[in-house]
Motif scaffolding. Structure first.
Motif, PDB file in Angstrom:
ATOM      1  N   GLY A 193       0.776  -1.370  -0.018  1.00 23.46           N
ATOM      2  CA  GLY A 193       0.083  -0.048   0.035  1.00 23.46           C
ATOM      3  C   GLY A 193       0.984   1.281   0.081  1.00 23.46           C
ATOM      4  O   GLY A 193       0.489   2.335   0.578  1.00 23.46           O
ATOM      5  N   VAL A 239       0.319   6.321   1.829  1.00 20.11           N
ATOM      6  CA  VAL A 239       0.740   6.767   3.229  1.00 20.11           C
ATOM      7  C   VAL A 239       0.570   8.079   3.377  1.00 20.11           C
ATOM      8  O   VAL A 239       0.919   9.045   2.470  1.00 20.11           O
ATOM      9  CB  VAL A 239       2.158   6.235   3.372  1.00 20.11           C
ATOM     10  CG1 VAL A 239       2.635   6.612   4.585  1.00 20.11           C
ATOM     11  CG2 VAL A 239       2.148   4.664   3.398  1.00 20.11           C
ATOM     12  N   LEU A 240      -0.107   8.602   4.539  1.00 19.76           N
ATOM     13  CA  LEU A 240       0.066  10.038   4.758  1.00 19.76           C
ATOM     14  C   LEU A 240       1.322  10.609   4.844  1.00 19.76           C
ATOM     15  O   LEU A 240       1.982   9.899   5.690  1.00 19.76           O
ATOM     16  CB  LEU A 240      -1.160  10.045   5.963  1.00 19.76           C
ATOM     17  CG  LEU A 240      -1.838  11.476   6.154  1.00 19.76           C
ATOM     18  CD1 LEU A 240      -2.770  11.737   4.992  1.00 19.76           C
ATOM     19  CD2 LEU A 240      -2.847  11.216   7.570  1.00 19.76           C
ATOM     20  N   SER A 241       1.626  11.710   4.581  1.00 21.11           N
ATOM     21  CA  SER A 241       2.911  12.296   4.573  1.00 21.11           C
ATOM     22  C   SER A 241       3.103  12.676   6.252  1.00 21.11           C
ATOM     23  O   SER A 241       2.206  12.798   6.865  1.00 21.11           O
ATOM     24  CB  SER A 241       2.947  13.856   4.192  1.00 21.11           C
ATOM     25  OG  SER A 241       3.121  13.899   2.922  1.00 21.11           O
ATOM     26  N   GLU A 242       4.343  11.940   6.359  1.00 14.64           N
ATOM     27  CA  GLU A 242       4.651  11.930   7.853  1.00 14.64           C
ATOM     28  C   GLU A 242       6.078  12.392   8.185  1.00 14.64           C
ATOM     29  O   GLU A 242       7.025  12.750   7.363  1.00 14.64           O
ATOM     30  CB  GLU A 242       4.839  10.447   8.535  1.00 14.64           C
ATOM     31  CG  GLU A 242       3.428  10.213   9.260  1.00 14.64           C
ATOM     32  CD  GLU A 242       3.169  11.134  10.336  1.00 14.64           C
ATOM     33  OE1 GLU A 242       3.978  12.014  10.828  1.00 14.64           O
ATOM     34  OE2 GLU A 242       1.897  10.974  10.996  1.00 14.64           O
ATOM     35  N   ILE A 243       6.370  12.733   9.563  1.00 17.05           N
ATOM     36  CA  ILE A 243       7.749  13.358   9.830  1.00 17.05           C
ATOM     37  C   ILE A 243       8.935  12.517   9.381  1.00 17.05           C
ATOM     38  O   ILE A 243       8.613  11.271   9.277  1.00 17.05           O
ATOM     39  CB  ILE A 243       7.707  13.514  11.317  1.00 17.05           C
ATOM     40  CG1 ILE A 243       8.632  14.337  11.698  1.00 17.05           C
ATOM     41  CG2 ILE A 243       8.008  12.196  12.213  1.00 17.05           C
ATOM     42  CD1 ILE A 243       8.309  15.938  11.607  1.00 17.05           C
ATOM     43  N   THR A 260       9.030  16.336   6.285  1.00 25.26           N
ATOM     44  CA  THR A 260       7.886  15.337   5.987  1.00 25.26           C
ATOM     45  C   THR A 260       8.041  14.734   4.603  1.00 25.26           C
ATOM     46  O   THR A 260       8.610  15.265   3.793  1.00 25.26           O
ATOM     47  CB  THR A 260       6.675  16.186   6.131  1.00 25.26           C
ATOM     48  OG1 THR A 260       6.551  16.894   5.125  1.00 25.26           O
ATOM     49  CG2 THR A 260       6.454  16.636   7.730  1.00 25.26           C
ATOM     50  N   GLY A 297       5.892  11.646   2.059  1.00 23.21           N
ATOM     51  CA  GLY A 297       4.647  10.584   1.849  1.00 23.21           C
ATOM     52  C   GLY A 297       5.281   9.154   1.242  1.00 23.21           C
ATOM     53  O   GLY A 297       4.656   8.339   1.680  1.00 23.21           O
TER      54      GLY A 297
END
Lengths: 250, 351
Positions: B225, B229-233, B257, B259
């Motif tokens: 998947g 994925v939501l953008s993260e640190i 950040t 993704g």
């Protein structure tokens, strides 16, 4: 995306050797984002010795710390306790937010991918300009590059994918769109999002007393102007491309 | 003005210190010297604070001249270095006089070489630091004709010695990078994580202060998947998999950040080895537990604190000594115990 044993939120996880992440969801929505802004403020207010800095992302709060001074177990416990103190998804937005009205050229050679984005959203170009120009969006988080906001959330038909090919460079002040959000570029940068508008905003000015123009929670509206008006604002050196800033009344 | 004149310079030389802390929430990553260990080594050789700024030279140095007598130290990737044509020992401290020409050539091994100055480079601070942050357009690479202000010495006169050197373990030929699991590691199947640690990588051509591309044979290392994925640190040391499952090691100047999912995070103490791996070097990854990672990092931090006492006097090879006859070779006028270069940390021990 649902996986087996999907985690329940909020969720505390480790980031590398000296970071911890408190996530309020794996999807972006209004309440999740408000929770991150409020929870970060509360972590800062705790002023735990050993915490180096904090930040928010779209759905999480990041805490960077020194494990030699603040062991993982102790920080984990403090964050878990803080989570229990209230329903963070019900938290109000931070105080001192501002509303920016930003002159924006949609389409033309200044922002060449408006037509493509409008098409993907199932709208005519004019309808897209009317909608995007009327939308009042919020700074969901600042990240990727200095002072650079993720702005949202746009209507569902704007849930358009990133491009498969990356645009080699968009200029400072470029307004790009994907997955129901805008990003407003603070530096010239490559991007996989579509360049739909151009503004005169400079969001990061390292020489200025306050180098970062926007704060998380600020609201923006990208008001359509013609190319001639946009260029006039640029040539006359109007501060921040002629943007008008006011306080948001709570 | 106390300054260093840049008479000629390689294309990717920048002023670097420890970077800027506290701006992740504003989208500005810490940045700072690519090889943090080299920064500490230079400070130890000059008996000064490791937070002072130095000149970072990627691949190629330049030609320099000082306006006043100065102490210098050379660390990181070994480069050909001469002072008025006479070779200078790398991982050593030296004195230069106004008008002498300091020439630093190409790296023989490794990527980033460092030139440190007594008192440190004193370019203007911005946002609490002097580091050039190329991605944020904060500063720019140095150019011919630049004049770099150098700070006044803060080291007490009695300790303001030169002629010290450090024995440095090889971190310039690739090797092992230890990594811990991070919050997105479980997006990757255990078999993919295992295969990642069994695969030899070489640095790709797309290397910068922001990220190191890692090349390997065979299939990529895709997550399940991946594109949702939501953008993260992002933290330095994260190994990010792009859409086709090809890894990039994100460095101190990376975006804050992102993704793309990350399979794990390399220990900070192993990043020097990673950034110093030049084309052709082989890098391998080894998973360690969080507990082991913390122990290894603490051991590294303790070794950093001991660097000043690890410096020893530079012994010159008599064959290289043009001025041999000016040295007093016999007579024992000066006792060994009073060696002015004796590296001790007690105040006054060097007088």
């Amino acid at each position: 995306m649902s996986r087996e044993g999907s985690p329940t939120y909020p969720l505390i996880r480790n980031v590398g050797l000296s970071g911890m992440l408190v996530s309020f969801g794996d999807q972006l929505d209004e309440a999740t984002n408000r929770a991150t802004l409020a929870f970060r403020g509360a972590v800062d207010d705790l002023a735990l010795s050993g915490v180096v800095e904090t930040a928010t992302s779209l759905a999480s709060v990041f805490v960077r710390f020194d494990p030699a001074e603040l062991p993982h177990e102790r920080l984990h416990a403090a964050l878990a306790d803080l989570l229990q103190t209230r329903d963070w998804r019900e938290a109000p937005l931070p105080q001192g937010r501002r509303f920016w009205r930003v002159p924006t050229v949609y389409g033309t050679e200044l922002a060449p991918q408006l037509a493509e984005a409008a098409d993907l959203a199932g709208l005519s170009e004019q309808a897209a300009i009317d909608e995007l120009g009327a939308a009042r969006v919020r700074v969901l988080t600042i990240g990727f590059a200095p002072g650079q906001p993720y702005l949202g959330t746009l209507g569902e038909h704007w849930d358009i994918p990133r491009q498969s090919e990356v645009t080699p460079q968009v200029p400072v002040g470029a307004l790009v769109l994907a997955i129901r959000q805008f990003v407003l570029f603070s530096t010239a940068s490559p991007t996989g999002w579509r360049h739909v508008g151009q503004t005169g905003l400079t969001l990061f000015q390292p020489e200025a007393a306050d180098p970062f123009a926007l704060r998380a929670g600020d609201e923006l509206q990208f008001e359509p102007v013609g190319t001639a008006e946009f260029l006039r604002l640029r040539e006359t050196g109007a501060p921040q491309g002629g943007a008008i800033v006011s306080e948001v009344s709570a | 003005m106390r300054a260093l004149r840049v008479l000629r310079i390689g294309p990717s030389c920048t002023v670097q210190d420890g970077g800027r802390v506290g701006y992740i929430g504003q989208g500005l990553s810490q940045g700072g010297a690519a090889d943090r260990l080299a920064l500490a080594e230079g400070a130890a050789l000059l008996r000064q604070d490791a937070g002072l700024a130095a000149l970072e030279m990627a691949g190629m140095g330049g030609l320099f001249e000082a306006t006043e007598p100065m102490r210098i130290a050379l660390t990181g990737a070994e480069m050909q270095a001469t002072l008025d044509g006479a070779p200078l020992v790398w991982n050593g401290s030296h004195r230069i006089e106004p008008g002498q020409r300091l020439e630093i050539g190409a790296a023989r091994r490794g990527v980033y070489g460092y030139l440190h100055l007594g008192g440190g480079l004193a370019t203007p601070q911005r946002l609490g630091g002097r580091s050039t942050h190329l991605v944020a357009a904060l500063g720019a690479p140095l150019a011919e004709g630049d004049i770099l202000p150098v700070g006044e010495e803060t080291t007490p006169a009695a300790r303001r010695v030169t002629g010290l050197c450090l024995d440095v373990a090889d971190r310039f030929s690739g090797g092992e990078l230890r990594l811990v699991e991070s919050f997105q590691s479980d997006l990757f199947d255990p078999a993919v994580r295992r295969r990642f640690a069994e695969t030899p990588f070489t640095p790709g051509r797309r290397a910068s202060r922001m990220a190191l591309q890692l090349m390997s044979e065979g299939e990529g290392f895709a997550a399940a998947g991946q594109l949702n994925v939501l953008s993260e640190i992002i933290v330095p040391g994260d190994v990010q998999m792009t859409g086709d499952g090809r890894p990039f090691l994100l460095l101190r100047e990376a975006q804050t950040t992102g993704g793309y999912p990350r399979i794990g995070t390399v220990l900070p103490c192993d990043l020097s080895r990673a950034v110093q791996a030049a084309a052709g070097a082989v890098l391998r990854f080894r998973w360690v537990s969080l507990a082991e990672g913390l122990v290894q990092q603490a051991a590294h931090d303790a070794a950093l604190a001991r660097l000043p006492s690890a410096c020893r006097p530079l012994l010159r090879d008599p064959a290289d000594m043009a001025d041999l006859l000016s040295y007093q070779l016999i007579g024992g006028v000066v006792s060994a115990a009073a060696d002015p270069f004796e590296p001790r940390d007690e105040p006054g021990a060097e007088t």
